[in-house]
Design an enzyme around this catalytic site. Structure first.
Site, PDB file in Angstrom:
ATOM      1  CG  HIS A  15      18.970   5.153 -40.897  1.00 27.98           C
ATOM      2  ND1 HIS A  15      17.643   4.826 -41.006  1.00 27.98           N
ATOM      3  CD2 HIS A  15      18.998   6.331 -40.213  1.00 27.98           C
ATOM      4  CE1 HIS A  15      16.908   5.760 -40.424  1.00 27.98           C
ATOM      5  NE2 HIS A  15      17.700   6.673 -39.912  1.00 27.98           N
ATOM      6  CB  CYS A  17      19.797  10.347 -38.325  1.00 33.18           C
ATOM      7  SG  CYS A  17      18.176   9.856 -38.966  1.00 33.18           S
TER       8      CYS A  17
HETATM    9  P1  NAD Z   1      10.440  11.705 -30.302  1.00 29.81           P
HETATM   10  O1  NAD Z   1       9.027  11.436 -30.650  1.00 29.81           O
HETATM   11  O2  NAD Z   1      11.279  10.617 -29.776  1.00 29.81           O
HETATM   12  O3  NAD Z   1      10.527  12.886 -29.259  1.00 29.81           O
HETATM   13  C1  NAD Z   1       9.774  14.053 -29.380  1.00 29.81           C
HETATM   14  C2  NAD Z   1       9.440  14.537 -27.999  1.00 29.81           C
HETATM   15  O4  NAD Z   1       8.683  15.729 -28.107  1.00 29.81           O
HETATM   16  C3  NAD Z   1       8.594  13.538 -27.198  1.00 29.81           C
HETATM   17  O5  NAD Z   1       9.091  13.475 -25.883  1.00 29.81           O
HETATM   18  C4  NAD Z   1       7.211  14.158 -27.234  1.00 29.81           C
HETATM   19  O6  NAD Z   1       6.441  13.829 -26.080  1.00 29.81           O
HETATM   20  C5  NAD Z   1       7.556  15.608 -27.241  1.00 29.81           C
HETATM   21  N1  NAD Z   1       6.478  16.465 -27.722  1.00 29.81           N
HETATM   22  C6  NAD Z   1       5.382  16.129 -28.399  1.00 29.81           C
HETATM   23  N2  NAD Z   1       4.629  17.209 -28.602  1.00 29.81           N
HETATM   24  C7  NAD Z   1       5.248  18.243 -28.021  1.00 29.81           C
HETATM   25  C8  NAD Z   1       4.960  19.610 -27.869  1.00 29.81           C
HETATM   26  N3  NAD Z   1       3.840  20.145 -28.332  1.00 29.81           N
HETATM   27  N4  NAD Z   1       5.846  20.377 -27.227  1.00 29.81           N
HETATM   28  C9  NAD Z   1       6.987  19.871 -26.713  1.00 29.81           C
HETATM   29  N5  NAD Z   1       7.295  18.566 -26.820  1.00 29.81           N
HETATM   30  C10 NAD Z   1       6.437  17.778 -27.462  1.00 29.81           C
HETATM   31  O7  NAD Z   1      11.081  12.366 -31.600  1.00 29.81           O
HETATM   32  P2  NAD Z   1      12.611  12.355 -31.992  1.00 29.81           P
HETATM   33  O8  NAD Z   1      12.895  11.090 -32.706  1.00 29.81           O
HETATM   34  O9  NAD Z   1      13.449  12.744 -30.842  1.00 29.81           O
HETATM   35  O10 NAD Z   1      12.618  13.491 -33.106  1.00 29.81           O
HETATM   36  C11 NAD Z   1      12.722  14.856 -32.779  1.00 29.81           C
HETATM   37  C12 NAD Z   1      13.270  15.590 -33.980  1.00 29.81           C
HETATM   38  O11 NAD Z   1      14.558  15.067 -34.290  1.00 29.81           O
HETATM   39  C13 NAD Z   1      12.449  15.458 -35.266  1.00 29.81           C
HETATM   40  O12 NAD Z   1      12.592  16.622 -36.016  1.00 29.81           O
HETATM   41  C14 NAD Z   1      13.129  14.313 -35.974  1.00 29.81           C
HETATM   42  O13 NAD Z   1      12.922  14.319 -37.363  1.00 29.81           O
HETATM   43  C15 NAD Z   1      14.574  14.596 -35.629  1.00 29.81           C
HETATM   44  N6  NAD Z   1      15.476  13.445 -35.696  1.00 29.81           N
HETATM   45  C16 NAD Z   1      15.081  12.223 -35.239  1.00 29.81           C
HETATM   46  C17 NAD Z   1      15.948  11.161 -35.349  1.00 29.81           C
HETATM   47  C18 NAD Z   1      15.569   9.785 -34.928  1.00 29.81           C
HETATM   48  O14 NAD Z   1      15.971   8.846 -35.565  1.00 29.81           O
HETATM   49  N7  NAD Z   1      14.818   9.600 -33.857  1.00 29.81           N
HETATM   50  C19 NAD Z   1      17.222  11.352 -35.862  1.00 29.81           C
HETATM   51  C20 NAD Z   1      17.616  12.626 -36.258  1.00 29.81           C
HETATM   52  C21 NAD Z   1      16.723  13.669 -36.181  1.00 29.81           C
END
Ligand code: NAD
Length: 349
Positions: free
Chosen positions: A232, A156
């Site tokens: 942010h 992000c």
């Molecule tokens: P999150 O924790 O909200 O979601 C992750 C999901 O994956 C959850 O539903 C979790 O239950 C699931 N999960 C856990 N273990 C798993 C497995 N073994 N197999 C399949 N699913 C599984 O995380 P997020 O914030 O959505 O982040 C996901 C990615 O996106 C990360 O790489 C993060 O760095 C990136 N990201 C996050 C944001 C943010 O601010 N939230 C912004 C940009 C990028």
């Protein structure tokens, strides 16, 4: 022969729709699933969940097939009487591309499964750049993802920095930026409540090198985590290599897609009002896909440009995932894809 089959498969996809699966239906995964469902050249085939929580039930209510993220999670679903459509392996058999939105670092382990299944994959910013053939921000380097099998949509913060810096890249000598990062997402209780300012002692921070995976500019960054969940904020200082006035920068940002100027004069005092603006637009999950730059903060002093911007961490990467899919399947050129995605999500410009 293999080339022939790949070409035929690509042709079939172009005349039908790209079949998309989402592995990890969390903050990013559910938003990308929603965005994919809004595209007329893509079809959402299913999402994975590790447990039958309220998000899994909601997905089912929306008619989205839910798969267990792995067979080891099946007993959890069986115990709750929640019928899944299969496991991740079954989903992989049905899709052309999987969007990996699992927690940071997990994508690296999952990649072998995707390779084995022969499906293309998009990873998120929590993964290292080496996982993919290209790190991606649509308006900066769409072409680098054309036809690729593995693409990483950057984080992000990196997406936010790249959108505005790419617009002025011809003027940049050196960028210094400070990231004031939200401590956790609104639904995240793992890391809060926090009552402190946490400096990142990784100085310079990894955000600068991450921007360089998308655009080749000189940049150093530092970061702090603060007790907020909304957005942010980035404080950006640019040493210019050629003259640029405040009015030029305003004009450039006004004409940059996925960047909006917000005026304190009009009541945009803080990130709270930017999120309220997204709520007033009736955006799903109050997504603010666009990077918000405070107009009054744009200033040039001699050879230095200053501005302050806000990034909605939960949603700015969502349109990038959609554009990455189009690039990987060569469904559209850069501006055709960006315009299509913007229109489908109500992105203002
Ligand atoms: P999150 O924790 O909200 O979601 C992750 C999901 O994956 C959850 O539903 C979790 O239950 C699931 N999960 C856990 N273990 C798993 C497995 N073994 N197999 C399949 N699913 C599984 O995380 P997020 O914030 O959505 O982040 C996901 C990615 O996106 C990360 O790489 C993060 O760095 C990136 N990201 C996050 C944001 C943010 O601010 N939230 C912004 C940009 C990028």
């Amino acid at each position: 022969m293999l080339k022939y089959f790949t070409a035929v498969k690509l042709l079939v996809i172009i005349v039908t729709k790209v079949k998309v699966g989402i592995n990890g239906y969390g903050t990013i995964g559910k938003r990308v699933a929603y965005a994919v469902s809004k595209q007329d050249d893509m079809e959402l085939i299913g999402v994975t969940k590790t447990k039958p929580d309220f998000e899994a039930y909601r997905a089912k209510e929306l008619g989205i097939p839910v798969y267990a993220a792995s067979s080891e999670f099946l007993p959890r679903f069986e115990k709750a009487g929640f019928e899944v459509a299969g496991t991740l392996e079954d989903l992989l058999e049905k899709v052309d591309v999987i969007v990996d939105a699992t927690p940071g670092g997990m994508g690296e382990k999952n990649k072998a499964l995707y390779e084995k299944a022969g499906v293309k994959a998009i990873f998120q910013g929590g993964e290292k750049a080496e996982i993919a053939e290209a790190s991606f921000v649509a308006q900066a380097n769409y072409e680098q993802a054309l036809g690729k099998n593995y693409v990483r949509v950057v984080s992000c913060n990196t997406t936010g920095l790249t959108r505005t810096l790419n617009a002025i890249k011809d003027y940049i000598d050196y960028v210094y930026a400070v990231m004031i990062r939200r401590a956790a997402d609104p639904n995240d209780i793992k890391r809060g409540p926090v009552n402190a300012i946490k400096p990142s002692v990784e100085v310079p921070s990894h955000h600068g090198p991450d921007v360089q995976t998308v655009i080749p500019i000189n940049i150093e960054t530092m970061a702090f985590v603060v007790p907020t969940t909304l957005m942010h904020v980035h404080s950006v200082m640019v040493e210019l290599k050629k003259p640029l006035t405040r009015e030029d920068v305003i004009d450039i940002f006004e004409n940059t897609t996925r960047v909006l100027l917000f005026e304190k004069e009009k009541g945009f005092d803080s990130t709270a009002q930017l999120i309220e603006f997204a709520r007033d637009l009736h955006r799903e999950w109050n997504n603010l896909y666009e990077i918000g730059v405070w107009k009054e903060s744009i200033n040039v002093k001699g050879k230095r440009l200053f501005y302050i911007q806000a990034v909605h961490q939960e949603s700015d990467v969502v349109p990038e995932n959609v554009d990455a899919i189009r690039a990987m399947f060569e469904l559209a050129d850069k501006w055709e894809s960006i315009k299509k995605t913007n229109k489908s999500l109500g992105i203002l410009k």
